[in-house]
Each structure stands twice: as C-alpha cells, then as structure tokens.
Design a protein around this motif. Structure first.
Motif, short mmCIF file in Angstrom:
data_model
loop_
_atom_site.label_atom_id
_atom_site.label_comp_id
_atom_site.label_asym_id
_atom_site.label_seq_id
_atom_site.Cartn_x
_atom_site.Cartn_y
_atom_site.Cartn_z
N LYS A 390 0.83 -1.21 0.00
CA LYS A 390 0.00 0.00 0.00
C LYS A 390 0.86 1.26 0.00
O LYS A 390 0.58 2.24 -0.70
CB LYS A 390 -0.92 -0.02 1.23
N CYS A 393 2.20 1.77 -3.33
CA CYS A 393 1.16 1.92 -4.36
C CYS A 393 1.31 0.85 -5.45
O CYS A 393 1.23 1.16 -6.66
CB CYS A 393 1.18 3.32 -4.97
N ILE A 394 1.58 -0.38 -5.01
CA ILE A 394 1.70 -1.48 -5.95
C ILE A 394 0.89 -2.66 -5.44
O ILE A 394 0.47 -2.69 -4.27
CB ILE A 394 3.17 -1.93 -6.16
N HIS A 395 0.66 -3.64 -6.30
CA HIS A 395 -0.07 -4.85 -5.89
C HIS A 395 0.84 -5.73 -5.03
O HIS A 395 2.07 -5.72 -5.18
CB HIS A 395 -0.53 -5.63 -7.14
#
Length: 443
Positions: A390, A393-395
C-alpha cells in the motif's frame, strides 16, 4: 477642459433608463461611503484608548451583530451582552470567563480554525437554522495567532459590508491587543532564573534542584523533557515571544517557559506531556505550522541537574525539524539520522553500506525498477506485506516479485534480524545524506 481618471460604462440593454443607472451608481457610492464611515469609527474607537471592551461595543453597533473575542486558550477577552444568549460562558473562581466545553468541542470537531487558515483571514460557519451562522476570524500579532473573533448572525443575515469590514477589523483588533496589558510581559512571563541556571549548568546537584522546585511549587513528576521552539530564521523572534507564550497557554503553562539564547525553551513534565506528545497532538503541530514555528523535543530524563545535555538534544531535534520542514521533531525518533551525521563527519557514508545495497543501486539505474524503495518498505513492514504494498502503491504480487528478484540478484535471505538491520540502516544512511542510486552506480 479635459477630464481624466474617469470610468466609462457601456449599457447594452436599451430598456435601462438613465435614471435607473444613476440609482444603481448612487447605491454603490452610498455603500462605499458607509463602509468608509464605519471604518473611521472603528479607528476612532482604537485611538480613544478606552480599552478592548469599548472597541467591541463600538463594533457591535456598527456590524449590528453580537460578537465575542477570546484568546487561544478560549479565555474571553471581550464580548457583547447578546453573545451570552448564543453560546455558553463559564466563570472560574478568579472571575475569568471562558467559552464552555460544548462550544469548544464544536469548534474543534468542525476544524473551524483550520478552515480559516486555508481560506485566509475569516470564514463563514453555516448553521442548520437559517441566518444563524457565525463569521469567524483569527487575530495575529507579528504573524502569531493570539485571538479569535466570532460575530454571530443571530437571525439577521450578514451583508456584503460585514465581510468587507471584518478584514479590516481584525487588523484593528491586533492594534488594540498590542496596547492591551493582557499581552504585556508580566512577572509570570519573565525568564525563570532557576531554569536558566539549569541550562547554564550553574546547578549541578539534585539537592539544590529539589529546594528550588519546592520554592517554585512545581508538581512532582517522574520524568522531564525539554522542548526548543523557534521560527527557523531568528528574524524578529524576540519581539514575538510574549505573544507566542500567551498563545501557547492552552498547551503549556507560562512558568515552564524561558527565553534562552533567542529560543523559547519549555520544560515538559507529566502534566503537559500527554497534550504535546500523545498521538492526538495534531492540534499542537497545527499551531506550530500556522505560526511558522518549529519545535524539537529531547528524550525523557529524571535529573534536572542534567538539563543542559537534554537541551542540546532538543536543539538538534529543532534544527532537524527546520531542515526537513516538519515543524515538530522528537529526538528519540531521529537517532538514526544523528548517527549518520556522526558517521559522515568521520568517514565516507558509502563505506558503511551493505554491499547488496550498492549492487541494487546499480541494478536500479540499469532497469529503472525501484529496488531500494521496495526493500525499504518491505523491511519496515516486516510482518505486514499488505501495508508495504500500500505504501508503495503497488499490488501485493508485484511486491513479492520484486523481493524475490532482490534475493536472486544479491543473495540476501532476509531471514535474520542482523541482515535486515544492516540493509535497512544502509538505505537510511543514503536517504539522510541525499545519496542517489545513480551516484552509487558510478562507484
């Protein structure tokens, strides 16, 4: 004869007559005359030297609305009689009047003062009942917030002139408050020589400290901390100190503050620690930000005779807050940063970095993948990869792919605390010293 400095008005609507145009112009002129006349009456009230309450009485007549002025601790400085019917007012044993808890909660819950700061100088707070809102403004002296003014609609709608007048009235109030004895430096705001002696190391034994504390009637506490506050530039800070101390009353008692080497130094004890240092200290940080002030706080200590040492810590934390533009800095949260300062003063920072970090920096420059940032957040959120993903900002799957790639490239396992600490410290050493991956790749 030639006429200059004229305004030309072109009316496209042929249905409007000359008389109607003159009526409109007359209204505009009358409004300007009325505004100027009212502003002059406010200035006359200031220069009559009849005091703050007299100025508020005059302003109440001009605005035609009840009003109330209070300081940053919600102590009422002056108010019109009708205001008592609008908000709750309580009185302490000394006869000082304060706004009641219900109103204070409304102000804080609705972030009224944050809205004013974002808007500029004043804001209209709309209430559920029509024409029952409040026009609120913050009063400054030398750029420091010292008081708040509330003008109540009270069933009578505000007019455009009210919004124009308040912009000037807040400046007039600032002039009056600077004349008012309420903001003068009295005996409670004079430097406390005991605290100065502590910082100058003139008192070195705890017995002497205890005797002085008994004389000052300070409450017993288990631990102290020292806070340094300044405006980051030193410009005109000394002239602002009385107003800063006064406006800090809602956070810090004035007898625990001194001016030392052109800084405001605060001795923090158990009674005020929770206000300043709890997770809910956002109001204090917001105060610092709104007044362009920076604060640094030392770690806790028990022996006041060692105050000089912890003042130095607070000063370093303040300097870091100023450099990083973060307004509020705890020394204990920045020990790694201070460690890097010590290392960089003696050696090349890169020599202390784990070899895998240097290798990752070169790989990052070659293919553009932010390996160092990914590893940093993965190590920080060791037990919560979801939080790491989180923050980046990535999976989550992308996170694990990058971490596996890092392991393949460098041979690290991330299975033991020693390795994880070395890697994390290396990344922070580079960040604190603004060393970019591209510069590392040249080594």
């Amino acid at each position: 004869m030639e006429a200059t400095h004229l305004n030309l008005c072109c009316i496209a609507n042929s249905e409007i007559t000359q008389h109607e145009i003159l009526d409109h112009v007359s209204v505009i002129i009358n409004e300007d005359v009325n505004f100027s006349w009212n502003l002059q009456k406010l200035f006359d009230a200031v220069y009559s030297n009849l005091g703050l309450q007299s100025l508020i009485d005059t302003a109440t007549e001009i605005f035609g609305h009840p009003m109330l002025l209070h300081d940053t601790s919600f102590k009422i400085l002056a108010f019109s009689d009708e205001a008592k019917n609008i908000i709750g007012i309580i009185e302490d044993k000394n006869g000082d009047k304060y706004i009641d808890a219900k109103t204070i909660s409304f102000i804080r819950d609705n972030h009224i003062y944050s809205k004013i700061r974002n808007h500029g100088y004043s804001v209209y707070v709309k209430k559920s009942e029509q024409y029952n809102g409040t026009l609120v403004a913050i009063i400054h002296i030398h750029g420091i917030e010292v008081a708040q003014l509330a003008i109540y609609e009270a069933g009578k709608q505000f007019q455009e002139i009210d919004f124009k007048l308040i912009k000037h009235f807040r400046k007039i109030l600032s002039i009056e408050l600077q004349k008012n004895d309420f903001f003068s430096i009295n005996k409670n705001l004079l430097p406390n020589y005991f605290l100065t002696d502590l910082l100058d190391k003139r008192i070195s034994d705890e017995d002497s400290v205890k005797r002085r504390l008994d004389y000052l009637k300070w409450p017993e506490t288990t631990a102290y901390q020292i806070m340094v506050i300044n405006n980051g530039t030193g410009n005109e800070f000394e002239s602002k100190v009385p107003f800063i101390i006064r406006s800090l009353q809602s956070f810090i008692p004035s007898h625990q503050c001194i001016v030392y080497k052109n800084e405001l130094v605060v001795f923090i004890d158990d009674t005020i620690r929770h206000i300043l240092l709890d997770v809910s200290n956002s109001e204090f940080v917001e105060y610092l930000k709104a007044n362009s002030l920076f604060a640094g706080i030392s770690i806790q200590f028990a022996r006041l005779s060692e105050s000089r040492k912890y003042y130095s810590q607070a000063l370093k934390a303040y300097e870091l807050a100023q450099r990083k533009n973060i307004y509020f800095c705890l020394y204990e949260k920045c020990t790694l940063y201070f460690l890097t300062e010590l290392i960089s003063s003696q050696s090349d920072i890169v020599d202390f970095c784990h070899p895998s970090i240097i290798q990752l920096a070169k790989e990052e420059k070659d293919n553009g993948t932010p390996f160092l940032e990914t590893l940093k957040y993965y190590l920080y959120h060791t037990h919560s990869p979801n939080d790491a993903a989180k923050a980046l900002c990535i999976h989550r799957n992308t996170l694990f792919y990058r971490i596996n790639k890092i392991k393949q490239l460098t041979g690290v396992t991330l299975n033991n605390a020693d390795e994880r600490f070395q890697l994390y410290l290396s990344i922070l050493l580079l960040e604190f010293n603004n060393i970019s991956p591209s510069s590392l790749s040249k080594r």
